[in-house]
Enzyme design. Structure first.
Site, PDB file in Angstrom:
ATOM      1  N   GLU A   1      -3.484   1.819  -7.536  1.00  0.00           N
ATOM      2  CA  GLU A   1      -3.713   2.969  -6.662  1.00  0.00           C
ATOM      3  C   GLU A   1      -2.651   4.037  -6.941  1.00  0.00           C
ATOM      4  OE1 GLU A   1      -6.185   1.878  -3.064  1.00  0.00           O
ATOM      5  OE2 GLU A   1      -4.098   1.721  -2.472  1.00  0.00           O
TER       6      GLU A   1
ATOM      7  N   HIS B   1       0.842  -1.196   0.000  1.00  0.00           N
ATOM      8  CA  HIS B   1       0.000   0.000   0.000  1.00  0.00           C
ATOM      9  C   HIS B   1       0.882   1.253   0.000  1.00  0.00           C
ATOM     10  CE1 HIS B   1      -2.792   3.107   1.358  1.00  0.00           C
ATOM     11  NE2 HIS B   1      -3.739   2.326   0.863  1.00  0.00           N
TER      12      HIS B   1
HETATM   13  P1  PGA Z   1      -8.855   6.913   0.055  1.00  0.00           P
HETATM   14  O1  PGA Z   1      -7.809   5.730   0.400  1.00  0.00           O
HETATM   15  O2  PGA Z   1     -10.080   6.254  -0.514  1.00  0.00           O
HETATM   16  O3  PGA Z   1      -9.104   7.574   1.376  1.00  0.00           O
HETATM   17  O4  PGA Z   1      -8.184   7.815  -0.935  1.00  0.00           O
HETATM   18  C1  PGA Z   1      -7.586   4.709  -0.513  1.00  0.00           C
HETATM   19  C2  PGA Z   1      -6.648   3.663   0.036  1.00  0.00           C
HETATM   20  O5  PGA Z   1      -6.606   3.364   1.222  1.00  0.00           O
HETATM   21  O6  PGA Z   1      -5.938   3.069  -0.717  1.00  0.00           O
END
Ligand code: PGA
Length: 258
Positions: free
Chosen positions: A170, A98
């Site tokens: 992401e 992450h």
């Molecule tokens: P968020 O976080 O939706 O608050 O931008 C996304 C994530 O934890 O990857």
């Protein structure tokens, strides 16, 4: 129809009170949905949340994920938890790589590979986060960076290691932000990743779940999920507020024919 999955990442948030309240309310909604959700609470609460999910009889619809694991299975590593321990308490998923871990704990591709390997050996599905920094995005390196991150797994463990793996695209610049996401742009990245995998193994490419994460909320979730290669979303902030998460689940459920 897609095998839709919605992931809720609680990060460093939560309490026993929130868990009880959240699962109680979500259980009424999720039983009527034809998709599953995966919740990643802080590690300390995994076992407790599991008991609450069973209590509300929604363990068919709500699965649990760890937010992280250590690169060892046991030993003198104070403060860590291992893939073996997750297996011991029946956890089926773990997020690795992450952006928060990359930024605050300097996790690199080698560390992510070690974690991936340990998860596979315990039969836990990795939720492999990939994505570029803002600088890489601005210099058009998005695809190169994402492919490099996936290739590190393929090169070392073989393409079949991606079976039962979830990829979460992401973009680091989009997480914890207030940006307006262009779903068609995200679709292009997802389809490029899928096409890349297709050249290596058609079955893996077709079956792999490619999730999008970064500032997903009830205003943008539908347009994201309507994109052909977005198989689900990984939600942070908007999944922490019970009402906002229920709103998201209802929106998806009422329109679920993607
Ligand atoms: P968020 O976080 O939706 O608050 O931008 C996304 C994530 O934890 O990857």
């Amino acid at each position: 129809m897609k095998n839709l999955l919605i992931i809720s990442n609680w990060k460093l948030n939560g309490s026993k009170y929130l868990i009880n309240n959240f699962i109680n309310k979500i259980s009424h909604v999720i039983k009527g949905c034809n998709f599953s959700i995966v919740i990643a609470p802080p590690l300390l609460y995994l076992d407790y949340m599991q008991q609450i999910i069973k209590f509300y009889k929604c363990d068919n619809h709500i699965l649990l994920s760890a937010q992280n694991i250590d690169i060892h299975n046991y030993g003198s590593f104070t403060g860590e938890i291992s893939a073996k321990m997750l297996k011991d308490i029946g956890i089926k998923y773990a997020i690795i790589g992450h952006a928060d871990r990359k930024i605050f704990h300097k996790e690199n591709n080698d560390i992510i590979l070690k974690k991936f390997t340990l998860l596979k050996s315990e039969d836990i599905s990795p939720i492999l986060c990939i994505g570029e920094t803002k600088k890489e995005y601005q210099s058009n390196q998005t695809i190169a960076v994402c492919i490099k991150q996936i290739n590190n797994i393929i090169k070392n463990l073989g393409i079949l290691a991606l079976q039962n793996t979830i990829i979460a695209y992401e973009p680091i610049w989009a997480i914890d932000n207030k940006i307006i996401i262009d779903p068609t742009y995200i679709q292009k990245i997802h389809s490029t990743i899928r096409n890349y995998l297709m050249k290596i193994n058609c079955k893996i490419s077709k079956n792999i779940s490619i999730q999008y994460g970064g500032s997903v909320n009830f205003t943008n979730v539908l347009n994201l999920l309507k994109q052909q290669d977005i198989d689900g979303v990984l939600i942070g902030r908007a999944s922490l507020d019970t009402e906002s998460f229920i709103k998201i689940l209802n929106i998806i459920n009422n329109n679920y024919s993607f």
